[in-house]
Design a protein around this motif. Sequence first.
Motif, PDB file in Angstrom:
ATOM      1  N   GLU A   1      24.007  39.630  41.986  1.00  0.00           N
ATOM      2  CA  GLU A   1      24.198  40.743  41.037  1.00  0.00           C
ATOM      3  C   GLU A   1      25.591  41.341  41.176  1.00  0.00           C
ATOM      4  O   GLU A   1      26.266  41.606  40.173  1.00  0.00           O
ATOM      5  N   LEU A   2      26.028  41.564  42.412  1.00  0.00           N
ATOM      6  CA  LEU A   2      27.360  42.129  42.644  1.00  0.00           C
ATOM      7  C   LEU A   2      28.437  41.141  42.182  1.00  0.00           C
ATOM      8  O   LEU A   2      29.441  41.541  41.575  1.00  0.00           O
ATOM      9  N   PHE A   3      28.238  39.871  42.446  1.00  0.00           N
ATOM     10  CA  PHE A   3      29.172  38.833  42.013  1.00  0.00           C
ATOM     11  C   PHE A   3      29.348  38.891  40.488  1.00  0.00           C
ATOM     12  O   PHE A   3      30.474  38.880  39.977  1.00  0.00           O
ATOM     13  N   ASP A   4      28.236  38.989  39.769  1.00  0.00           N
ATOM     14  CA  ASP A   4      28.298  39.076  38.305  1.00  0.00           C
ATOM     15  C   ASP A   4      28.957  40.372  37.845  1.00  0.00           C
ATOM     16  O   ASP A   4      29.753  40.374  36.897  1.00  0.00           O
ATOM     17  N   ALA A   5      28.658  41.472  38.529  1.00  0.00           N
ATOM     18  CA  ALA A   5      29.271  42.762  38.181  1.00  0.00           C
ATOM     19  C   ALA A   5      30.783  42.726  38.402  1.00  0.00           C
ATOM     20  O   ALA A   5      31.549  43.304  37.624  1.00  0.00           O
ATOM     21  N   ALA A   6      31.205  42.033  39.450  1.00  0.00           N
ATOM     22  CA  ALA A   6      32.645  41.916  39.721  1.00  0.00           C
ATOM     23  C   ALA A   6      33.348  41.181  38.590  1.00  0.00           C
ATOM     24  O   ALA A   6      34.449  41.571  38.185  1.00  0.00           O
ATOM     25  N   HIS A   7      32.720  40.138  38.075  1.00  0.00           N
ATOM     26  CA  HIS A   7      33.324  39.406  36.961  1.00  0.00           C
ATOM     27  C   HIS A   7      33.427  40.284  35.715  1.00  0.00           C
ATOM     28  O   HIS A   7      34.443  40.253  35.013  1.00  0.00           O
ATOM     29  N   ALA A   8      32.393  41.053  35.446  1.00  0.00           N
ATOM     30  CA  ALA A   8      32.426  41.960  34.288  1.00  0.00           C
ATOM     31  C   ALA A   8      33.532  43.003  34.456  1.00  0.00           C
ATOM     32  O   ALA A   8      34.263  43.307  33.510  1.00  0.00           O
ATOM     33  N   ALA A   9      33.687  43.530  35.667  1.00  0.00           N
ATOM     34  CA  ALA A   9      34.717  44.542  35.929  1.00  0.00           C
ATOM     35  C   ALA A   9      36.118  43.952  35.855  1.00  0.00           C
ATOM     36  O   ALA A   9      37.077  44.645  35.498  1.00  0.00           O
ATOM     37  N   ALA A  10      36.256  42.677  36.203  1.00  0.00           N
ATOM     38  CA  ALA A  10      37.579  42.048  36.246  1.00  0.00           C
ATOM     39  C   ALA A  10      38.085  41.619  34.872  1.00  0.00           C
ATOM     40  O   ALA A  10      39.298  41.491  34.683  1.00  0.00           O
ATOM     41  N   ALA A  11      37.195  41.412  33.918  1.00  0.00           N
ATOM     42  CA  ALA A  11      37.607  40.886  32.607  1.00  0.00           C
ATOM     43  C   ALA A  11      38.711  41.716  31.945  1.00  0.00           C
ATOM     44  O   ALA A  11      39.742  41.154  31.541  1.00  0.00           O
ATOM     45  N   PRO A  12      38.576  43.029  31.823  1.00  0.00           N
ATOM     46  CA  PRO A  12      39.659  43.782  31.175  1.00  0.00           C
ATOM     47  C   PRO A  12      40.941  43.800  32.013  1.00  0.00           C
ATOM     48  O   PRO A  12      42.044  43.857  31.460  1.00  0.00           O
ATOM     49  N   LEU A  13      40.793  43.749  33.326  1.00  0.00           N
ATOM     50  CA  LEU A  13      41.981  43.744  34.180  1.00  0.00           C
ATOM     51  C   LEU A  13      42.712  42.407  34.090  1.00  0.00           C
ATOM     52  O   LEU A  13      43.936  42.354  34.180  1.00  0.00           O
ATOM     53  N   ARG A  14      41.964  41.338  33.880  1.00  0.00           N
ATOM     54  CA  ARG A  14      42.583  40.022  33.679  1.00  0.00           C
ATOM     55  C   ARG A  14      43.510  40.084  32.469  1.00  0.00           C
ATOM     56  O   ARG A  14      44.598  39.522  32.476  1.00  0.00           O
ATOM     57  N   GLU A  15      43.077  40.771  31.439  1.00  0.00           N
ATOM     58  CA  GLU A  15      43.894  40.892  30.233  1.00  0.00           C
ATOM     59  C   GLU A  15      45.227  41.563  30.545  1.00  0.00           C
ATOM     60  O   GLU A  15      46.251  41.212  29.975  1.00  0.00           O
ATOM     61  N   ARG A  16      45.202  42.520  31.473  1.00  0.00           N
ATOM     62  CA  ARG A  16      46.444  43.169  31.885  1.00  0.00           C
ATOM     63  C   ARG A  16      47.372  42.178  32.577  1.00  0.00           C
ATOM     64  O   ARG A  16      48.585  42.232  32.402  1.00  0.00           O
ATOM     65  N   LEU A  17      46.812  41.284  33.370  1.00  0.00           N
ATOM     66  CA  LEU A  17      47.627  40.294  34.081  1.00  0.00           C
ATOM     67  C   LEU A  17      48.339  39.344  33.128  1.00  0.00           C
ATOM     68  O   LEU A  17      49.456  38.918  33.395  1.00  0.00           O
ATOM     69  N   ILE A  18      47.679  38.992  32.043  1.00  0.00           N
ATOM     70  CA  ILE A  18      48.249  37.985  31.134  1.00  0.00           C
ATOM     71  C   ILE A  18      48.882  38.596  29.886  1.00  0.00           C
ATOM     72  O   ILE A  18      49.296  37.873  28.984  1.00  0.00           O
ATOM     73  N   ALA A  19      49.009  39.902  29.857  1.00  0.00           N
ATOM     74  CA  ALA A  19      49.497  40.598  28.664  1.00  0.00           C
ATOM     75  C   ALA A  19      50.876  40.116  28.204  1.00  0.00           C
ATOM     76  O   ALA A  19      51.162  40.105  27.007  1.00  0.00           O
ATOM     77  N   ASP A  20      51.755  39.725  29.116  1.00  0.00           N
ATOM     78  CA  ASP A  20      53.108  39.312  28.744  1.00  0.00           C
ATOM     79  C   ASP A  20      53.211  37.830  28.382  1.00  0.00           C
ATOM     80  O   ASP A  20      54.306  37.354  28.065  1.00  0.00           O
ATOM     81  N   LEU A  21      52.096  37.120  28.430  1.00  0.00           N
ATOM     82  CA  LEU A  21      52.126  35.694  28.104  1.00  0.00           C
ATOM     83  C   LEU A  21      51.857  35.489  26.618  1.00  0.00           C
ATOM     84  O   LEU A  21      51.154  36.270  25.979  1.00  0.00           O
ATOM     85  N   GLU A  22      52.434  34.428  26.083  1.00  0.00           N
ATOM     86  CA  GLU A  22      52.240  34.069  24.676  1.00  0.00           C
ATOM     87  C   GLU A  22      50.887  33.381  24.499  1.00  0.00           C
ATOM     88  O   GLU A  22      50.311  32.871  25.465  1.00  0.00           O
ATOM     89  N   PRO A  23      50.391  33.303  23.246  1.00  0.00           N
ATOM     90  CA  PRO A  23      49.129  32.585  23.015  1.00  0.00           C
ATOM     91  C   PRO A  23      49.220  31.155  23.564  1.00  0.00           C
ATOM     92  O   PRO A  23      50.230  30.473  23.400  1.00  0.00           O
ATOM     93  N   GLY A  24      48.185  30.734  24.253  1.00  0.00           N
ATOM     94  CA  GLY A  24      48.137  29.396  24.844  1.00  0.00           C
ATOM     95  C   GLY A  24      48.714  29.325  26.249  1.00  0.00           C
ATOM     96  O   GLY A  24      48.394  28.405  27.006  1.00  0.00           O
ATOM     97  N   GLU A  25      49.567  30.266  26.620  1.00  0.00           N
ATOM     98  CA  GLU A  25      50.176  30.221  27.956  1.00  0.00           C
ATOM     99  C   GLU A  25      49.197  30.519  29.090  1.00  0.00           C
ATOM    100  O   GLU A  25      49.312  29.886  30.154  1.00  0.00           O
ATOM    101  N   PRO A  26      48.232  31.446  28.907  1.00  0.00           N
ATOM    102  CA  PRO A  26      47.280  31.645  30.011  1.00  0.00           C
ATOM    103  C   PRO A  26      46.538  30.356  30.374  1.00  0.00           C
ATOM    104  O   PRO A  26      46.362  30.040  31.546  1.00  0.00           O
ATOM    105  N   GLU A  27      46.143  29.605  29.369  1.00  0.00           N
ATOM    106  CA  GLU A  27      45.441  28.345  29.615  1.00  0.00           C
ATOM    107  C   GLU A  27      46.371  27.328  30.278  1.00  0.00           C
ATOM    108  O   GLU A  27      45.962  26.606  31.195  1.00  0.00           O
ATOM    109  N   LYS A  28      47.608  27.290  29.827  1.00  0.00           N
ATOM    110  CA  LYS A  28      48.586  26.370  30.422  1.00  0.00           C
ATOM    111  C   LYS A  28      48.862  26.752  31.880  1.00  0.00           C
ATOM    112  O   LYS A  28      48.935  25.881  32.757  1.00  0.00           O
TER     113      LYS A  28
END
Length: 161
Positions: A118-145
């Motif tokens: 349960e905590l593992f799943d909650a951590a993933h939910a909490a991290a999703a918006p913060l992940r967006e902050r990490l990749i904010a300066d990347l162009e479309p397709g660059e996070p996957e690359k």
Amino acid sequence: MSADAPDETTASRATDRPGDASPFALGLLLRRAHWRAATVMTEALRPLGIELRHFAVLIVLVDRGATVQRDLVMATGTDKAGIMRVVDDLERRGLAVRKAVPGDRRARAVEITPQGVELFDAAHAAAAPLRERLIADLEPGEPEKLMDLLTRFAHPADGEA
């Protein structure tokens, strides 16, 4: 040496500045990227009451199932004493349990509990918006690359470290 000419020894010194041509530049940039990502992920885990070192063990347990403590040392890059402390913390929180290993009286396997999942799943939910902050300066397709490149870098095909 003239005042206008760069000192060759100074020019070749390793930094983690963008564009550094030092043979250490990649490692230093990866270290800086790790610090940035770890800071953001720590922010996601803090409200859940765990640290990255705890989450690293939970990741292994979710991925592999019950895992012998010595294998957790290898999987997380932590020393024996550090793993013992992390597993103690996880047990106190009810997130993992130690179990005897059949056929080896000295070995203990660590297993994630339902509360740990349960905590593992909650951590993933909490991290999703913060992940967006990490990749904010990347162009479309660059996070996957970037993920593809880092995956191939971290897990070479021939298994070398």
